[in-house]
Motif scaffolding. Sequence first.
Motif, PDB file in Angstrom:
ATOM      1  N   ILE A  26      28.358  -8.497  13.421  1.00 54.99           N
ATOM      2  CA  ILE A  26      28.717  -8.053  12.948  1.00 54.99           C
ATOM      3  C   ILE A  26      28.880  -7.235  14.088  1.00 54.99           C
ATOM      4  CG2 ILE A  26      29.749  -6.202  11.744  1.00 54.99           C
ATOM      5  CD1 ILE A  26      29.891  -8.046   8.729  1.00 54.99           C
ATOM      6  N   ASP A  49      33.862 -13.702  19.811  1.00 55.30           N
ATOM      7  CA  ASP A  49      34.248 -14.822  19.056  1.00 55.30           C
ATOM      8  C   ASP A  49      32.980 -16.130  18.980  1.00 55.30           C
ATOM      9  OD1 ASP A  49      37.217 -13.951  19.358  1.00 55.30           O
ATOM     10  OD2 ASP A  49      37.450 -15.108  21.783  1.00 55.30           O
ATOM     11  N   TRP A  52      30.956 -14.277  15.862  1.00 54.20           N
ATOM     12  CA  TRP A  52      32.267 -14.049  14.744  1.00 54.20           C
ATOM     13  C   TRP A  52      32.287 -15.773  14.242  1.00 54.20           C
ATOM     14  CZ3 TRP A  52      35.994 -17.170  12.803  1.00 54.20           C
ATOM     15  CH2 TRP A  52      37.194 -16.664  11.554  1.00 54.20           C
ATOM     16  N   VAL A  56      29.931 -16.433   9.796  1.00 59.74           N
ATOM     17  CA  VAL A  56      30.705 -16.792   9.308  1.00 59.74           C
ATOM     18  C   VAL A  56      29.866 -17.654   8.660  1.00 59.74           C
ATOM     19  CG1 VAL A  56      32.255 -18.692   9.216  1.00 59.74           C
ATOM     20  CG2 VAL A  56      33.548 -16.124  10.219  1.00 59.74           C
ATOM     21  N   CYS A  80      36.705 -21.673  10.463  1.00 63.55           N
ATOM     22  CA  CYS A  80      36.910 -21.493  11.714  1.00 63.55           C
ATOM     23  C   CYS A  80      38.264 -21.244  12.239  1.00 63.55           C
ATOM     24  CB  CYS A  80      35.513 -20.689  12.601  1.00 63.55           C
ATOM     25  SG  CYS A  80      34.304 -19.550  12.272  1.00 63.55           S
ATOM     26  N   ILE A  83      41.284 -20.723  10.566  1.00 61.05           N
ATOM     27  CA  ILE A  83      41.618 -19.283  10.390  1.00 61.05           C
ATOM     28  C   ILE A  83      42.454 -19.195  12.247  1.00 61.05           C
ATOM     29  CG2 ILE A  83      40.707 -16.741  11.480  1.00 61.05           C
ATOM     30  CD1 ILE A  83      40.863 -17.408   9.223  1.00 61.05           C
ATOM     31  N   ARG A  98      47.983  -8.500  10.797  1.00 59.49           N
ATOM     32  CA  ARG A  98      47.425  -8.950  12.520  1.00 59.49           C
ATOM     33  C   ARG A  98      47.420  -7.763  13.298  1.00 59.49           C
ATOM     34  NH1 ARG A  98      50.036 -14.480  12.227  1.00 59.49           N
ATOM     35  NH2 ARG A  98      48.822 -15.749  11.606  1.00 59.49           N
ATOM     36  N   LEU A 102      41.810  -4.417  10.729  1.00 58.87           N
ATOM     37  CA  LEU A 102      40.364  -5.717  10.002  1.00 58.87           C
ATOM     38  C   LEU A 102      41.506  -6.846  10.044  1.00 58.87           C
ATOM     39  CD1 LEU A 102      38.415  -5.983   7.867  1.00 58.87           C
ATOM     40  CD2 LEU A 102      40.258  -5.389   5.996  1.00 58.87           C
ATOM     41  N   GLY A 103      42.449  -6.997  10.249  1.00 56.16           N
ATOM     42  CA  GLY A 103      43.871  -8.007   9.575  1.00 56.16           C
ATOM     43  C   GLY A 103      43.363  -8.824  11.597  1.00 56.16           C
ATOM     44  N   LEU A 105      40.408  -8.240  13.511  1.00 61.29           N
ATOM     45  CA  LEU A 105      39.476  -9.317  13.796  1.00 61.29           C
ATOM     46  C   LEU A 105      38.796 -10.481  12.816  1.00 61.29           C
ATOM     47  CD1 LEU A 105      37.416  -5.449  12.857  1.00 61.29           C
ATOM     48  CD2 LEU A 105      37.401  -7.318  14.899  1.00 61.29           C
ATOM     49  N   VAL A 106      39.426 -10.369  11.794  1.00 64.08           N
ATOM     50  CA  VAL A 106      40.009 -11.283  10.523  1.00 64.08           C
ATOM     51  C   VAL A 106      40.721 -12.305  10.753  1.00 64.08           C
ATOM     52  CG1 VAL A 106      40.340 -12.454   8.195  1.00 64.08           C
ATOM     53  CG2 VAL A 106      39.598  -9.736   8.805  1.00 64.08           C
ATOM     54  N   LEU A 107      41.766 -11.957  10.769  1.00 58.92           N
ATOM     55  CA  LEU A 107      42.827 -13.375  11.527  1.00 58.92           C
ATOM     56  C   LEU A 107      42.854 -13.838  12.757  1.00 58.92           C
ATOM     57  CD1 LEU A 107      45.268 -12.017   8.796  1.00 58.92           C
ATOM     58  CD2 LEU A 107      44.046 -13.857   8.159  1.00 58.92           C
TER      59      LEU A 107
END
Length: 139
Positions: A26, A49, A52, A56, A80, A83, A98, A102-103, A105-107
């Motif tokens: 992170i 990426d 990331w 995961v 991954c 997503i 998105r 946070l949206g 970064l995650v989605l």
Amino acid sequence: MSRFNERSARRRRARVAYIAAVFAAIALGLGSRAFADRLPVFVAEHFGDALWACMVYFGFRACFAHWKVSFALWCSLVFCFAIEFSQLYQADWINRIRETTLGALVLGKGFLTADLVRYSAGIAVSSLIDAAWPRRKRP
């Protein structure tokens, strides 16, 4: 100490190490975004990426420390890729999520085939490091 307690302690230590790896991924991933202007172009474009995906992978390993490396590898790839493919869905409600930090970064924000390659590379490197990492086993 009984054999059960030794195994339990080994798993606990492994989980702590994997959680530390999650936080390291992170930090490195956010750093690759925050300092993109100071990093080589290749690193700035691809490492976020890949890191990331490393996060995961190590997250799956933290949850399933006693399972095989290959299990975390395949679960991470499926997660991954799911997503990334979910980014093809562009409804208003999910796009509002998105738009948040946070949206995003995650989605993510939009589907890119190159991200699938980056995720695969990050997971492959993570699993190779994990498989090669020396583990102390007592006789």
